[in-house]
Design an enzyme around this catalytic site. Structure first.
Site, mmCIF file in Angstrom:
data_model
loop_
_atom_site.group_PDB
_atom_site.id
_atom_site.type_symbol
_atom_site.label_atom_id
_atom_site.label_comp_id
_atom_site.label_asym_id
_atom_site.label_seq_id
_atom_site.Cartn_x
_atom_site.Cartn_y
_atom_site.Cartn_z
ATOM 1 C CD GLU A 129 -5.709 -6.215 -0.210
ATOM 2 O OE1 GLU A 129 -4.723 -5.978 -0.922
ATOM 3 O OE2 GLU A 129 -5.754 -7.179 0.580
ATOM 4 C CG PHE A 184 -0.281 0.447 2.506
ATOM 5 C CD1 PHE A 184 -0.092 1.808 2.779
ATOM 6 C CD2 PHE A 184 0.160 -0.470 3.434
ATOM 7 C CE1 PHE A 184 0.531 2.219 3.954
ATOM 8 C CE2 PHE A 184 0.786 -0.064 4.612
ATOM 9 C CZ PHE A 184 0.965 1.277 4.867
ATOM 10 C CE LYS A 198 -3.074 -8.353 -4.770
ATOM 11 N NZ LYS A 198 -3.449 -7.389 -3.690
ATOM 12 C CB SER A 206 4.438 -7.427 5.871
ATOM 13 O OG SER A 206 3.572 -8.447 5.428
ATOM 14 C CB CYS A 237 10.431 -0.545 2.989
ATOM 15 S SG CYS A 237 11.183 -0.014 1.464
ATOM 16 C CD GLU A 288 8.046 -2.923 8.505
ATOM 17 O OE1 GLU A 288 7.424 -3.983 8.288
ATOM 18 O OE2 GLU A 288 8.548 -2.229 7.605
HETATM 19 P P1 NAD Z 1 1.239 -6.692 3.027
HETATM 20 O O1 NAD Z 1 2.220 -7.780 3.135
HETATM 21 O O2 NAD Z 1 0.112 -6.672 3.991
HETATM 22 O O3 NAD Z 1 0.546 -6.687 1.572
HETATM 23 C C1 NAD Z 1 1.312 -6.666 0.389
HETATM 24 C C2 NAD Z 1 0.539 -7.365 -0.717
HETATM 25 O O4 NAD Z 1 0.356 -8.742 -0.363
HETATM 26 C C3 NAD Z 1 -0.842 -6.799 -0.989
HETATM 27 O O5 NAD Z 1 -1.029 -6.732 -2.377
HETATM 28 C C4 NAD Z 1 -1.788 -7.793 -0.335
HETATM 29 O O6 NAD Z 1 -2.993 -7.926 -1.031
HETATM 30 C C5 NAD Z 1 -1.021 -9.106 -0.380
HETATM 31 N N1 NAD Z 1 -1.248 -9.944 0.805
HETATM 32 C C6 NAD Z 1 -1.263 -9.530 2.097
HETATM 33 N N2 NAD Z 1 -1.455 -10.590 2.920
HETATM 34 C C7 NAD Z 1 -1.565 -11.684 2.138
HETATM 35 C C8 NAD Z 1 -1.767 -13.066 2.396
HETATM 36 N N3 NAD Z 1 -1.883 -13.524 3.630
HETATM 37 N N4 NAD Z 1 -1.836 -13.918 1.358
HETATM 38 C C9 NAD Z 1 -1.695 -13.463 0.090
HETATM 39 N N5 NAD Z 1 -1.516 -12.162 -0.206
HETATM 40 C C10 NAD Z 1 -1.430 -11.265 0.791
HETATM 41 O O7 NAD Z 1 2.063 -5.312 3.082
HETATM 42 P P2 NAD Z 1 1.497 -3.822 3.195
HETATM 43 O O8 NAD Z 1 0.964 -3.598 4.566
HETATM 44 O O9 NAD Z 1 0.629 -3.516 2.027
HETATM 45 O O10 NAD Z 1 2.844 -2.985 2.983
HETATM 46 C C11 NAD Z 1 3.676 -2.591 4.024
HETATM 47 C C12 NAD Z 1 4.880 -3.504 4.139
HETATM 48 O O11 NAD Z 1 5.613 -3.504 2.931
HETATM 49 C C13 NAD Z 1 5.865 -3.068 5.205
HETATM 50 O O12 NAD Z 1 6.294 -4.204 5.913
HETATM 51 C C14 NAD Z 1 7.006 -2.472 4.418
HETATM 52 O O13 NAD Z 1 8.259 -2.495 5.057
HETATM 53 C C15 NAD Z 1 6.997 -3.333 3.207
HETATM 54 N N6 NAD Z 1 7.668 -2.710 2.092
HETATM 55 C C16 NAD Z 1 8.884 -3.192 1.731
HETATM 56 C C17 NAD Z 1 9.583 -2.608 0.701
HETATM 57 C C18 NAD Z 1 10.943 -3.125 0.317
HETATM 58 O O14 NAD Z 1 11.466 -2.718 -0.700
HETATM 59 N N7 NAD Z 1 11.542 -4.022 1.076
HETATM 60 C C19 NAD Z 1 9.028 -1.523 0.006
HETATM 61 C C20 NAD Z 1 7.771 -1.069 0.399
HETATM 62 C C21 NAD Z 1 7.098 -1.673 1.427
#
Ligand code: NAD
Length: 490
Positions: A177, A150, A174, A227, A282, A383
């Site tokens: 959401e 997000f 994708k 994450s 991040c 985090e």
């Molecule tokens: P998230 O893991 O909740 O969601 C990321 C994506 O995965 C979304 O598209 C979501 O629909 C999907 N998703 C979530 N849970 C799922 C599951 N159980 N099964 C299948 N798909 C699933 O992450 P977020 O809250 O949207 O983003 C924040 C996180 O992203 C933070 O931890 C941040 O550090 C990390 N991030 C990392 C980087 C990097 O380069 N390392 C860059 C940006 C963000």
């Protein structure tokens, strides 16, 4: 009623066959902006089927022609940068200046991918043995997909999309959401840019759509950002179905402040890193480790910087920090601040429970500073992903580097110093893939790979630049002998 977003499949907007949908909410006002369908596996399967067909001719399209719609897309992104930035601010919460900077990074990735006619070149060696030549060719994989988070809805899809399509793959996005509207707007531009139908597609959704991507035999590679828990899940499930995967996870980024650092500059840069994007980057600094005499000077200045930051709706002039993404996120972050206090940290600046005039329903937390955070406490290790900076104190650079290297994440580590020997030692010894020296957000430009380590990355080839080219292509080595030609010489 809020507009229901659509998928973009085979060059057209299509209603998802989803029976479920979620509200997309402006985190500053809690106003519903749109409704996002949670597409089922059948929607993903239909998109993959179209992509597989499109791939047959896209991979035969000369690379110099494949980059032409990318040049057009670059111009369109520039032309629509203000609307896209406002959309990011409205669905994600960050300030308009932060959103514009994000779009700049997206544009730069398109520019880098436009160099694909050079980047995709292989290697060869004439006469590797007598009369034998050897060539290494890069060929596209087929259909690839990206699942994104997000916090950078305008930028992160572009860590992958332009490289994949320029390399000759067909690409499925994708989006998160929670922030799908910016992607919807980007795909109007994708359409206008003139990519052939099926080459770039968009399917909205959550877990079911993700699982359909992970299990689909027609998808050859998956790029993920989110994450750490989800990254691990995606990495293992993608691998189980034989896919390539590059999965960037969460972070907990330490910053070391040496006694010789310029404390005015350090405080300004560190505050921007910790509180910019409401700490939802991040590459946000989340732990500052002062060394020796830096302690008092930095602590006082950081407290003042945190208190002085103007918080509100990101599109309002003068606002320096917006809300966090959701009510759940606000509750979670406030809970972690309370836990830090319970574990012995001092809440030097407490940002919990503010009321922002005109935005009383928004998900705001003000900049927060925790002091004397114990290295093994939750505040130091988890985090938080909110505007919370934890302060720790060390006596020597050895001690500070040990604290940096004692954590599981490895996305970023920074040092503030005016001593080159300290800077070199830090760069050499720290376990982190992105390192900053007098820089608070060590974000690699599009011409370098985004190099997370440890629990911040699962895979080997990272996003952006040469790593993206390698990730989205497979090498073919040709060993060649032409006996008639060879014997003619002798
Ligand atoms: P998230 O893991 O909740 O969601 C990321 C994506 O995965 C979304 O598209 C979501 O629909 C999907 N998703 C979530 N849970 C799922 C599951 N159980 N099964 C299948 N798909 C699933 O992450 P977020 O809250 O949207 O983003 C924040 C996180 O992203 C933070 O931890 C941040 O550090 C990390 N991030 C990392 C980087 C990097 O380069 N390392 C860059 C940006 C963000």
């Amino acid at each position: 009623m809020a507009e229901r977003l659509q998928n973009f499949v085979d060059g057209n907007w299509r209603a998802s066959s989803a029976s479920q949908a979620l509200d997309v909410i402006n985190p500053a006002s809690a106003q519903v902006l749109a409704e996002v369908p949670l597409s089922p596996a059948t929607d993903v399967n239909a998109a993959v089927e179209r992509a597989e067909r499109a791939f047959l001719s896209w991979r035969r399209t000369p690379v110099v022609d494949r980059v032409q719609p990318l040049f057009k897309l670059r111009a369109l992104l520039e032309q629509h940068r203000d609307e896209l930035s406002l959309s990011i601010t409205n669905e994600c919460g960050k300030t308009l200046a932060e959103s514009k900077a994000e779009m700049q990074r997206a544009i730069e990735n398109v520019e880098t991918a436009c160099a694909m006619p050079i980047l995709i070149q292989g290697a060869n060696c004439e006469d590797i043995a007598s009369g034998i030549d050897e060539h290494m060719i890069r060929q596209p994989l087929g259909v690839v997909a990206a699942i994104v988070p997000f916090n950078f809805p305008g930028m992160i899809p572009f860590w992958f999309l332009p490289y994949a399509v320029a390399a000759g793959d067909c690409f499925l996005l994708k989006p998160s959401e929670r922030v799908p509207i910016t992607s919807q707007m980007v795909f109007h531009l994708v359409r206008e840019a003139g990519f052939p139908a099926g080459v770039i597609q968009l399917v909205h959704g959550g877990r079911e759509a993700v699982n359909a991507i992970l299990d689909h035999p027609g998808i050859r590679a998956v790029s993920f950002v989110g994450s750490t828990a989800t990254a691990k899940y995606i990495y293992s499930r993608a691998a189980a179905s034989g896919k390539r995967a590059q999965c960037q996870g969460g972070a907990k980024n330490p910053v070391v402040v040496m006694p010789d650092a310029d404390l005015e500059m350090t405080t300004r840069i560190l505050a921007d890193s910790a509180f910019g994007c409401a700490g939802q980057r991040c590459l946000a600094a989340s732990v500052a480790i002062t060394v020796g005499d830096a302690r008092s000077g930095l602590t006082e200045r950081m407290a003042a910087a945190a208190k002085g930051r103007k918080v509100g709706y990101g599109a309002q002039a003068g606002v320096e920090m917006g809300p966090v993404i959701s009510a759940e996120s606000k509750t979670r972050i406030e809970g972690l601040i309370a836990k830090g206090e319970h574990d012995g940290a001092r809440v030097l600046v407490d940002g919990r429970g503010p009321k922002i005039s005109g935005y009383e329903d928004g998900y705001f937390i003000l900049p927060t500073v925790l002091d004397d955070v114990a290295p093994d406490s939750e505040a130091a290790r988890t985090e938080i992903f909110g505007p919370v900076l934890s302060l720790m104190h060390a006596q020597t650079i050895e001690e500070a580097i040990a604290l940096v290297n004692g954590r599981s994440y490895g996305n970023m580590a920074c040092i503030f110093t005016t001593d080159g020997a300290n800077a070199r030692r830090f760069r050499y010894e720290v376990n982190a893939g992105n390192v900053g020296v007098n820089v608070g957000v060590a974000a690699p430009m599009s011409t370098f790979p985004f190099s997370g380590w440890g629990e911040s990355f699962f895979g080997d080839l990272h996003a952006q630049a040469h790593h993206a080219v390698e990730f989205f292509t497979q090498t073919k080595v040709v060993v060649e002998r032409w006996p008639k030609e060879w014997s003619r010489k002798f």
